[in-house]
Enzyme design. Structure first.
Site, PDB file in Angstrom:
ATOM      1  N   GLU A 195       1.190  -1.158   0.213  1.00  0.00           N
ATOM      2  CA  GLU A 195       0.014   0.145  -0.064  1.00  0.00           C
ATOM      3  C   GLU A 195       0.903   1.192   0.006  1.00  0.00           C
ATOM      4  OE1 GLU A 195      -3.188   0.035   3.413  1.00  0.00           O
ATOM      5  OE2 GLU A 195      -4.115  -1.831   2.095  1.00  0.00           O
ATOM      6  N   GLU A 318      -5.039  -8.236  -0.565  1.00  0.00           N
ATOM      7  CA  GLU A 318      -6.068  -7.910   0.722  1.00  0.00           C
ATOM      8  C   GLU A 318      -7.357  -7.715   0.165  1.00  0.00           C
ATOM      9  OE1 GLU A 318      -5.070  -5.437   3.244  1.00  0.00           O
ATOM     10  OE2 GLU A 318      -2.623  -5.462   3.394  1.00  0.00           O
TER      11      GLU A 318
END
Length: 514
Positions: A195, A318
């Site tokens: 991220e 994810e």
């Protein structure tokens, strides 16, 4: 790309007052042979709450919970029954604050650290590289290591690669041997940051592209002779510009996979209870979960534009449902219960991944134990399997099976003038020639009558398993650990090449045809 077609079916009321929907699906001949990668059924273990400590790991000195090297035996055995293909570690946001050298060597001499992202707790680094990679060997799963490019330097990541993978003599391989491991683990999957648009550094797509190219370059040699599968930190949900920038500017010789993260969440500022949710919250969760289909297809379209030969894979590392934590628990630990709503998310999402197997080659449910949409919850000596666990166990028949394309005409699940498809379906054929069809009806009130045209498939026998409940908000608890579990399903019938089946509201069925 396989296109699924959705049209509105006809709902009607039977004499007993039960509402039904009518849907149809047809199994089609594939234009190209595609395998559903087993790695789509991967999991995720972050240093977050009670996932690692007091989840997987209870310590070598624990004399009340059976363990191997400090890792719970019951958790290992449960995950092995899923045929767990891979496990991602150590994060998540934690990955870009983790310095792997702090987690090797004598445990009494390891420095502690503060986990700023998740609860502000102090960790003693007793669970590190050796512990994780040895645990993966126990699981029979391939490790997926997420490297630190946020607060770490290039040398730190390249040293980690050498430490776990190099068989010859070098400073890092000598250090590995000194710490008790002679042969390398040969880790294939490596995430280059996590991220990076957010907790991994708040980088722009252009800046991260340069960072990725730099780190990826030094992880291997000229031709990537070591065969590393380097995965770029992908987009946050619908940030298609991030995907476009990476695909445009990173050569396929450096990047084998590109990540994508998306959670089924109602509102990030008011996520709602994991158990006590309204009908409206249920619909919004299903709508957010179904959005994964659009995300995958739009990202695949961008990838096809820059990589028509399909050299770069889409890695959804994810995904899952995200709600408020359970009352009385640490807000930073993300501990939540797991109801039939989560079973719907799991079944729907895995069908989406299966149907897009051409480009989706890996995915990681968040997370394995005690965090978010966990498959396992623990409390002291006790362990329970969640509805999500049972869906993944039922769906394991698709792992490394040949995808059978489908054309689906589904009724809609409607709420307050909004609608999404009520049914989700995927199909495959395994090495033994058995055909499996996974079916999900997310409608909380309507049964769904489904007609499955087998096309040219010859089958005379059908049986299956079902995961269902009389309560949409039901879950397995430590007092009732088996309230929800799969049951034998024998209601489907084959008549002249057509399977007729009635799918109960909010249920998951996996059929086997022979």
């Amino acid at each position: 790309m396989m296109k699924l077609k959705f049209i509105i079916g006809i709902a009607f009321v039977l004499s007993n007052g039960m509402l039904f929907g009518q849907s149809e699906v047809k199994l089609e001949r594939p234009e190209q042979e595609l395998t559903i990668s087993r790695h789509i059924y991967g999991h995720f273990a972050e240093h977050l709450g009670r996932c690692i400590y007091d989840g997987f790991y209870v310590g070598e000195k624990n004399d009340s919970i059976p363990h191997t090297g400090g890792v719970r035996v019951d958790v290992i055995e449960a995950l092995k029954k899923l045929n767990i293909p891979n496990l991602r570690w150590p994060g998540g946001c934690f990955a870009d604050t983790y310095h792997w050298k702090d987690g090797i060597g004598p445990k009494a001499q390891r420095p502690s650290m503060v986990n700023n992202w998740w609860g502000g707790v102090t960790e003693d680094n007793s669970f590190g590289t050796h512990d994780f990679l040895n645990m993966c060997e126990l699981l029979g799963a391939e490790p997926y290591l997420a490297g630190n490019v946020g607060s770490g330097e290039v040398q730190e990541l390249t040293d980690w690669v050498q430490y776990v993978n190099f068989a010859g003599k070098s400073p890092m391989s000598d250090l590995r041997r000194k710490n008790g491991r002679h042969e390398p683990w040969k880790v294939k999957f490596w995430g280059v940051g996590n991220e990076s648009w957010g907790c991994g550094g708040n980088m722009t797509a252009d800046y991260y592209t340069d960072i990725f190219r730099k780190y990826a370059t030094f992880m291997s040699d000229w031709t990537n002779g070591s065969g590393l599968y380097r995965i770029a930190s992908g987009a946050n949900s619908a940030d298609y510009n991030w995907t476009e920038t990476l695909m445009k500017k990173i050569p396929a010789s450096l990047m084998k996979g590109m990540g994508l993260h998306h959670y089924a969440v109602i509102n990030w500022n008011k996520k709602g209870s994991a158990v006590h949710y309204s009908d409206e919250e249920y619909f919004k969760t299903m709508k957010s979960a179904w959005f994964m289909n659009e995300l995958v297809e739009k990202n695949m379209a961008i990838m096809d534009k820059y990589d028509p030969d399909g050299k770069v894979d889409l890695i959804v590392d994810e995904w899952g449902g995200w709600y408020e934590v359970e009352p009385g628990t640490n807000p930073g630990f993300l501990y939540q219960q797991n109801t039939m709503r989560d079973a719907m998310i799991a079944g729907m999402t895995l069908n989406i991944f299966n149907n897009h197997a051409r480009r989706v080659k890996m995915a990681n449910l968040a997370q394995a134990v005690n965090v978010l949409q966990a498959v396992i919850l623990t409390e002291g000596k006790n362990m329970i399997l969640t509805p999500t666990y049972h869906v993944m166990e039922m769906y394991k028949v698709h792992q490394d099976a040949k995808l059978i394309p489908i054309a689906l005409q589904s009724t809609d699940f409607e709420f307050n003038n909004e609608k999404i498809p009520a049914l989700s379906v995927s199909a495959s054929q395994d090495r033994e020639g058995r055909t499996h069809i996974s079916l999900v009806n997310i409608d909380p009130k309507k049964k769904n009558k489904l007609r499955i045209d087998l096309g040219g498939l010859k089958a005379t026998k059908v049986h299956g398993r079902i995961l269902s409940s009389d309560d949409l908000r039901a879950y397995n608890s430590f007092k009732q650990p088996t309230r929800i579990k799969p049951a034998v399903y024998q209601e489907a019938k084959i008549i002249n090449g057509v399977v007729e089946i009635e799918i109960p509201a909010f249920s998951v069925i996996v059929l086997e045809l022979q």
